[in-house]
Design a protein around this motif. Structure first.
Motif, mmCIF file in Angstrom:
data_model
loop_
_atom_site.group_PDB
_atom_site.id
_atom_site.type_symbol
_atom_site.label_atom_id
_atom_site.label_comp_id
_atom_site.label_asym_id
_atom_site.label_seq_id
_atom_site.Cartn_x
_atom_site.Cartn_y
_atom_site.Cartn_z
ATOM 1 N N HIS A 229 76.029 -73.487 87.021
ATOM 2 C CA HIS A 229 75.811 -74.908 86.750
ATOM 3 C C HIS A 229 74.773 -75.189 85.672
ATOM 4 C CE1 HIS A 229 78.323 -75.443 90.203
ATOM 5 N NE2 HIS A 229 77.490 -74.721 90.935
ATOM 6 N N ALA A 230 73.965 -74.202 85.318
ATOM 7 C CA ALA A 230 72.888 -74.441 84.363
ATOM 8 C C ALA A 230 73.203 -73.784 83.023
ATOM 9 C CB ALA A 230 71.577 -73.883 84.896
ATOM 10 N N ALA A 231 72.852 -74.476 81.983
ATOM 11 C CA ALA A 231 73.020 -73.898 80.647
ATOM 12 C C ALA A 231 71.965 -72.823 80.419
ATOM 13 C CB ALA A 231 72.862 -74.989 79.595
ATOM 14 N N GLU A 232 72.284 -71.887 79.555
ATOM 15 C CA GLU A 232 71.344 -70.837 79.172
ATOM 16 C C GLU A 232 70.154 -71.475 78.466
ATOM 17 O OE1 GLU A 232 69.461 -67.579 78.764
ATOM 18 O OE2 GLU A 232 71.461 -67.418 79.585
ATOM 19 N N GLU A 233 68.954 -71.193 78.947
ATOM 20 C CA GLU A 233 67.759 -71.750 78.333
ATOM 21 C C GLU A 233 66.818 -70.691 77.796
ATOM 22 O OE1 GLU A 233 65.647 -75.026 80.094
ATOM 23 O OE2 GLU A 233 67.071 -75.007 81.727
ATOM 24 N N GLY A 234 67.128 -69.446 77.932
ATOM 25 C CA GLY A 234 66.211 -68.403 77.495
ATOM 26 C C GLY A 234 65.261 -68.032 78.608
ATOM 27 N N GLN A 235 64.427 -67.041 78.339
ATOM 28 C CA GLN A 235 63.485 -66.566 79.345
ATOM 29 C C GLN A 235 62.077 -66.766 78.837
ATOM 30 O OE1 GLN A 235 64.366 -62.452 79.878
ATOM 31 N NE2 GLN A 235 64.843 -62.176 77.749
ATOM 32 N N PRO A 236 61.303 -67.600 79.496
ATOM 33 C CA PRO A 236 59.930 -67.815 79.048
ATOM 34 C C PRO A 236 59.131 -66.519 79.067
ATOM 35 C CG PRO A 236 60.584 -69.501 80.584
ATOM 36 C CD PRO A 236 61.663 -68.461 80.604
ATOM 37 N N VAL A 237 58.290 -66.374 78.104
ATOM 38 C CA VAL A 237 57.407 -65.219 78.000
ATOM 39 C C VAL A 237 55.984 -65.750 77.884
ATOM 40 C CG1 VAL A 237 59.147 -63.726 76.961
ATOM 41 C CG2 VAL A 237 57.729 -65.110 75.503
ATOM 42 N N PRO A 238 54.991 -64.913 78.158
ATOM 43 C CA PRO A 238 53.613 -65.424 78.144
ATOM 44 C C PRO A 238 53.182 -66.094 76.851
ATOM 45 C CG PRO A 238 53.695 -63.333 79.244
ATOM 46 C CD PRO A 238 55.048 -63.562 78.651
ATOM 47 N N ARG A 239 53.736 -65.717 75.740
ATOM 48 C CA ARG A 239 53.416 -66.383 74.476
ATOM 49 C C ARG A 239 54.553 -66.152 73.489
ATOM 50 N NH1 ARG A 239 49.798 -62.535 75.819
ATOM 51 N NH2 ARG A 239 49.778 -60.633 74.657
ATOM 52 N N HIS B 162 64.266 -63.986 73.685
ATOM 53 C CA HIS B 162 64.711 -62.595 73.806
ATOM 54 C C HIS B 162 63.873 -61.699 72.899
ATOM 55 C CE1 HIS B 162 67.312 -59.052 73.269
ATOM 56 N NE2 HIS B 162 67.598 -59.266 74.535
ATOM 57 N N ALA B 163 63.695 -62.095 71.663
ATOM 58 C CA ALA B 163 62.889 -61.302 70.729
ATOM 59 C C ALA B 163 61.455 -61.175 71.234
ATOM 60 C CB ALA B 163 62.912 -61.946 69.341
ATOM 61 N N VAL C 43 63.132 -57.089 82.022
ATOM 62 C CA VAL C 43 63.445 -57.713 80.733
ATOM 63 C C VAL C 43 63.882 -56.627 79.763
ATOM 64 C CG1 VAL C 43 61.844 -59.626 81.043
ATOM 65 C CG2 VAL C 43 61.068 -57.580 79.881
ATOM 66 N N PRO C 44 64.614 -56.944 78.741
ATOM 67 C CA PRO C 44 65.131 -58.279 78.425
ATOM 68 C C PRO C 44 66.307 -58.612 79.332
ATOM 69 C CG PRO C 44 65.986 -56.714 76.845
ATOM 70 C CD PRO C 44 65.041 -55.954 77.744
ATOM 71 N N HIS C 45 66.471 -59.870 79.554
ATOM 72 C CA HIS C 45 67.550 -60.302 80.422
ATOM 73 C C HIS C 45 67.943 -61.715 80.044
ATOM 74 C CE1 HIS C 45 69.890 -60.941 84.060
ATOM 75 N NE2 HIS C 45 69.816 -59.641 84.239
ATOM 76 N N ALA C 46 69.234 -61.981 80.128
ATOM 77 C CA ALA C 46 69.686 -63.352 79.908
ATOM 78 C C ALA C 46 69.058 -64.202 80.986
ATOM 79 C CB ALA C 46 71.204 -63.429 79.983
ATOM 80 N N GLY C 47 68.459 -65.303 80.618
ATOM 81 C CA GLY C 47 67.719 -66.045 81.622
ATOM 82 C C GLY C 47 67.987 -67.524 81.643
ATOM 83 N N GLY C 48 68.765 -67.973 82.564
ATOM 84 C CA GLY C 48 68.885 -69.400 82.800
ATOM 85 C C GLY C 48 67.810 -69.798 83.791
ATOM 86 N N TRP C 49 67.498 -71.064 83.897
ATOM 87 C CA TRP C 49 66.435 -71.496 84.799
ATOM 88 C C TRP C 49 66.962 -72.314 85.952
ATOM 89 C CZ3 TRP C 49 61.378 -70.415 85.392
ATOM 90 C CH2 TRP C 49 60.891 -69.458 84.508
ATOM 91 N N ASP C 50 68.225 -72.208 86.211
ATOM 92 C CA ASP C 50 68.788 -72.863 87.384
ATOM 93 C C ASP C 50 69.868 -71.936 87.914
ATOM 94 O OD1 ASP C 50 69.252 -74.701 89.356
ATOM 95 O OD2 ASP C 50 69.479 -76.390 88.000
ATOM 96 N N ASP D 1 64.854 -72.197 63.452
ATOM 97 C CA ASP D 1 66.289 -72.210 63.235
ATOM 98 C C ASP D 1 67.009 -71.280 64.218
ATOM 99 O OD1 ASP D 1 64.891 -70.159 61.859
ATOM 100 O OD2 ASP D 1 66.614 -69.774 60.560
ATOM 101 N N TRP D 2 66.266 -70.475 64.968
ATOM 102 C CA TRP D 2 66.857 -69.629 66.012
ATOM 103 C C TRP D 2 66.969 -70.454 67.281
ATOM 104 C CZ3 TRP D 2 63.996 -64.265 66.289
ATOM 105 C CH2 TRP D 2 64.044 -63.644 65.030
ATOM 106 N N PRO D 3 68.031 -70.295 68.034
ATOM 107 C CA PRO D 3 68.074 -70.946 69.352
ATOM 108 C C PRO D 3 66.935 -70.402 70.224
ATOM 109 C CG PRO D 3 70.244 -70.135 68.722
ATOM 110 C CD PRO D 3 69.271 -69.588 67.713
ATOM 111 N N ALA D 4 66.450 -71.215 71.148
ATOM 112 C CA ALA D 4 65.343 -70.806 72.017
ATOM 113 C C ALA D 4 65.643 -69.496 72.733
ATOM 114 C CB ALA D 4 65.025 -71.904 73.027
ATOM 115 N N VAL D 5 66.892 -69.305 73.150
ATOM 116 C CA VAL D 5 67.242 -68.087 73.870
ATOM 117 C C VAL D 5 67.029 -66.846 72.988
ATOM 118 C CG1 VAL D 5 69.707 -68.186 73.304
ATOM 119 C CG2 VAL D 5 68.954 -67.029 75.394
ATOM 120 N N GLU D 6 67.287 -66.949 71.695
ATOM 121 C CA GLU D 6 67.082 -65.808 70.799
ATOM 122 C C GLU D 6 65.600 -65.565 70.537
ATOM 123 O OE1 GLU D 6 69.498 -66.098 67.282
ATOM 124 O OE2 GLU D 6 71.319 -66.418 68.458
ATOM 125 N N ARG D 7 64.823 -66.634 70.373
ATOM 126 C CA ARG D 7 63.369 -66.473 70.208
ATOM 127 C C ARG D 7 62.754 -65.851 71.459
ATOM 128 N NH1 ARG D 7 63.709 -71.873 68.279
ATOM 129 N NH2 ARG D 7 62.598 -72.542 70.147
#
Length: 131
Positions: free
Chosen positions: A63-73, A90-91, A52-59, A82-88
């Motif tokens: 074929h899959a839209a970017e959904e962000g990368q889940p983190v433990p919390r 990533h941060a 990490v950090p890495h662009a993270g789709g879940w499919d 107001d931030w897209p999930a992918v930006e939250r």
């Protein structure tokens, strides 16, 4: 990894992060364990390659839209609705990684190695178009 045989699901991972492996923890814990078990002696080389950090789709791309990368919390970024999930995500992943690198540096200090150890940090993730 033993816990990653489950279906790919950002929603499930965010709801129960304890049910999935997070490689940042696996790698940091292994490196810290190795440092603590190591007996003083000759110089050493340890290569700890975080993913990490890495662009993270879940499919499977493309074929899959970017959904962000889940983190433990959420690490304080959840209120930024107001931030897209992918930006939250990533941060949060950068903040989480920073803490785990801090754990590694603390372990070096506990072992009296902080003044005689060179630590290099690099990332291969430049700009991308997702999110």
């Amino acid at each position: 990894l033993p816990l990653n045989h489950k279906p790919r699901s950002r929603r499930l991972c965010m709801a129960r992060p304890d049910a999935y492996n997070y490689t940042t923890d696996l790698f940091a814990d292994a490196a810290i364990g190795w440092l603590r078990a190591r007996t003083p002696g000759p110089p050493f080389f340890a290569y700890v390659s975080f993913t990490v950090p890495h662009a993270g789709g879940w499919d499977q791309a493309p074929h899959a839209a970017e959904e962000g990368q889940p983190v433990p919390r959420g690490l304080g970024y959840d209120p930024h609705g107001d931030w897209p999930a992918v930006e939250r995500d990533h941060a949060a992943s950068v903040t989480y990684l920073d803490g785990r690198i801090g754990d590694l540096l603390q372990t070096l200090a506990e072992r009296g190695l902080e003044r005689s150890t060179a630590v290099f940090f690099a990332s291969d993730n430049g700009a991308h178009e997702e999110g």
